[in-house]
Motif scaffolding. Structure first.
Motif, PDB file in Angstrom:
ATOM      1  N   SER A  18       0.990  -1.237  -0.037  1.00  0.00           N
ATOM      2  CA  SER A  18       0.014  -0.132   0.025  1.00  0.00           C
ATOM      3  C   SER A  18       0.845   1.182  -0.057  1.00  0.00           C
ATOM      4  N   HIS A  46      -5.363   3.297   1.258  1.00  0.00           N
ATOM      5  CA  HIS A  46      -3.874   2.701   1.354  1.00  0.00           C
ATOM      6  C   HIS A  46      -3.303   3.517   2.433  1.00  0.00           C
ATOM      7  N   ALA A  73      -7.894  -2.617   2.665  1.00  0.00           N
ATOM      8  CA  ALA A  73      -7.655  -2.813   1.269  1.00  0.00           C
ATOM      9  C   ALA A  73      -9.099  -2.981   0.601  1.00  0.00           C
ATOM     10  N   SER A 144      -5.277  -3.791  -5.300  1.00  0.00           N
ATOM     11  CA  SER A 144      -5.983  -3.653  -4.057  1.00  0.00           C
ATOM     12  C   SER A 144      -6.662  -5.093  -3.644  1.00  0.00           C
TER      13      SER A 144
END
Length: 162
Positions: A18, A46, A73, A144
């Protein structure tokens, strides 16, 4: 030697990814790609996942932290999928992404013209960058989603070791 599949290792890897996505977004911005409203919105989950990773690093692993990282996420995935749909014209994006003015009855014509001339609207429905047929939003959705799975694996392993 640290087990790369240990819950803590998986959580830290997901958080680091992230962080790398955030750095990439800032790098694109520094290179002249101006982010739209949805691009900016996608950065927040993130950042949250990165902060969860910092907690795991500093305070130790807990399944709760992995669960929070997984939620962050998943939210990032949802926002990126929404943005991808806007880019593909499957649905309309927020009015801020099209330069809309909320209430025209409260603004004079001269002020409206001034706002239009000074506006630097970055449209959410026009991808600024495409690689292998996928926009940045679509890549963010794919990555993601993978991070959601990685956080989930961290959570599952953490719960199974209890």
């Amino acid at each position: 030697m640290t087990d790369p599949l240990a819950p803590r290792s998986l959580a830290l890897a997901a958080a680091a990814a992230s962080g790398l996505l955030l750095l990439a977004a800032l790098g694109f911005q520094a290179a002249g790609y101006r982010p739209c409203e949805l691009c900016l919105l996608q950065r927040w989950p993130h950042l949250a996942a990165l902060l969860v990773g910092a907690v795991v690093l500093l305070a130790g692993y807990r399944p709760l932290w992995a669960g929070l990282g997984m939620v962050a996420a998943a939210v990032a995935t949802g926002l990126a999928l929404y943005h991808t749909g806007v880019e593909l014209h499957w649905w309309a994006g927020p009015s801020a992404c099209a330069g809309g003015v909320a209430d025209l009855s409260t603004i004079s014509a001269a002020d409206l013209v001034s706002r239009i001339r000074g506006a630097q609207v970055v449209r959410c429905d026009e991808p600024a960058w495409v690689f292998l047929g996928l926009s940045m939003a679509a890549w963010n959705a794919l990555i993601s989603a993978g991070l959601t799975v990685l956080w989930g694996a961290s959570l599952a392993r953490g719960l199974s070791r209890r």
